[in-house]
Scaffold this motif. Sequence first.
Motif, PDB file in Angstrom:
ATOM      1  N   TRP A 266       0.888  -1.396  -0.064  1.00  0.00           N
ATOM      2  CA  TRP A 266       0.018   0.021   0.092  1.00  0.00           C
ATOM      3  C   TRP A 266       0.703   1.291  -0.025  1.00  0.00           C
ATOM      4  CZ3 TRP A 266      -5.141  -0.593  -0.055  1.00  0.00           C
ATOM      5  CH2 TRP A 266      -5.821  -1.946   0.246  1.00  0.00           C
ATOM      6  N   GLY A 267       2.052   1.102  -0.499  1.00  0.00           N
ATOM      7  CA  GLY A 267       2.996   2.380  -0.399  1.00  0.00           C
ATOM      8  C   GLY A 267       2.627   3.354  -1.367  1.00  0.00           C
ATOM      9  N   LEU A 268       3.909   4.234  -1.360  1.00  0.00           N
ATOM     10  CA  LEU A 268       3.472   5.535  -2.154  1.00  0.00           C
ATOM     11  C   LEU A 268       3.696   5.286  -3.508  1.00  0.00           C
ATOM     12  CD1 LEU A 268       6.054   7.719  -0.086  1.00  0.00           C
ATOM     13  CD2 LEU A 268       3.259   7.362   0.158  1.00  0.00           C
ATOM     14  N   LEU A 269       2.812   5.841  -4.271  1.00  0.00           N
ATOM     15  CA  LEU A 269       2.747   5.851  -5.587  1.00  0.00           C
ATOM     16  C   LEU A 269       3.576   6.914  -6.314  1.00  0.00           C
ATOM     17  CD1 LEU A 269      -1.110   5.877  -5.978  1.00  0.00           C
ATOM     18  CD2 LEU A 269       0.558   3.810  -6.167  1.00  0.00           C
ATOM     19  N   ASP A 270       4.272   7.990  -5.830  1.00  0.00           N
ATOM     20  CA  ASP A 270       5.017   8.871  -6.584  1.00  0.00           C
ATOM     21  C   ASP A 270       5.682   9.444  -5.394  1.00  0.00           C
ATOM     22  OD1 ASP A 270       3.335  10.778  -5.547  1.00  0.00           O
ATOM     23  OD2 ASP A 270       1.912  10.530  -7.157  1.00  0.00           O
TER      24      ASP A 270
ATOM     25  N   GLY B  93       6.829   2.635   2.117  1.00  0.00           N
ATOM     26  CA  GLY B  93       5.669   2.381   2.710  1.00  0.00           C
ATOM     27  C   GLY B  93       5.088   1.149   2.505  1.00  0.00           C
ATOM     28  N   ASP B  94       5.852   0.067   1.911  1.00  0.00           N
ATOM     29  CA  ASP B  94       5.386  -1.164   1.764  1.00  0.00           C
ATOM     30  C   ASP B  94       6.089  -1.957   2.600  1.00  0.00           C
ATOM     31  OD1 ASP B  94       3.790  -0.505  -0.419  1.00  0.00           O
ATOM     32  OD2 ASP B  94       5.324  -1.237  -1.820  1.00  0.00           O
TER      33      ASP B  94
ATOM     34  N   ILE C 178       9.744 -10.574   3.453  1.00  0.00           N
ATOM     35  CA  ILE C 178       9.139  -9.362   4.066  1.00  0.00           C
ATOM     36  C   ILE C 178       9.711  -8.135   3.501  1.00  0.00           C
ATOM     37  CG2 ILE C 178       8.255  -8.454   6.089  1.00  0.00           C
ATOM     38  CD1 ILE C 178       8.464 -11.107   7.441  1.00  0.00           C
ATOM     39  N   VAL C 179       8.924  -7.463   2.906  1.00  0.00           N
ATOM     40  CA  VAL C 179       9.648  -6.033   2.615  1.00  0.00           C
ATOM     41  C   VAL C 179      10.366  -5.425   3.683  1.00  0.00           C
ATOM     42  CG1 VAL C 179       9.146  -3.777   1.482  1.00  0.00           C
ATOM     43  CG2 VAL C 179       7.768  -5.663   0.872  1.00  0.00           C
ATOM     44  N   SER C 180      11.630  -5.067   3.178  1.00  0.00           N
ATOM     45  CA  SER C 180      12.440  -4.596   4.415  1.00  0.00           C
ATOM     46  C   SER C 180      13.087  -3.003   3.661  1.00  0.00           C
ATOM     47  CB  SER C 180      13.673  -5.331   4.654  1.00  0.00           C
ATOM     48  OG  SER C 180      14.428  -4.912   5.679  1.00  0.00           O
TER      49      SER C 180
END
Length: 132
Positions: free
Chosen positions: A28-32, A83-84, A98-100
């Motif tokens: 759900w992280g940042l798009l830009d 943000g992910d 797991i995203v780090s």
Amino acid sequence: MKYTPLPIATAADTGVYRPGTAARVYGWGLLDYDNTQANLLRSADLRVLPDRTCQRLNPGGDYDPKMHACANDPVTGAHHAEGDSGGPLVAGGRLIGIVSWLANSNDTTPTPGVYTRVSAFSRDIARQIRDV
């Protein structure tokens, strides 16, 4: 409510960490760069990279192949977004990472994402899931 968690990679699942393996990261992280937050779950198709590539890109020793895996899209350079963190990296129908954090890049390797190698912690994770 009863649920079935995604199977987690174990020490026996070495194939899912093989360089070139197709994986997908979700978040759900940042798009830009304007800090626009995603309002829908997003994903990116990646390929697992060789450990030596990530070690070379992180000469300070931050990347430990016993505890990390790295991946990106070798064509587009796609990887997870800011943000992910904490999100899943899935390959072969298993949670493998797991995203780090994001590794460094160079002229031949676009920025790879670095992921906690789930197989290194599979016993602890399985114990936690069992106790839920």
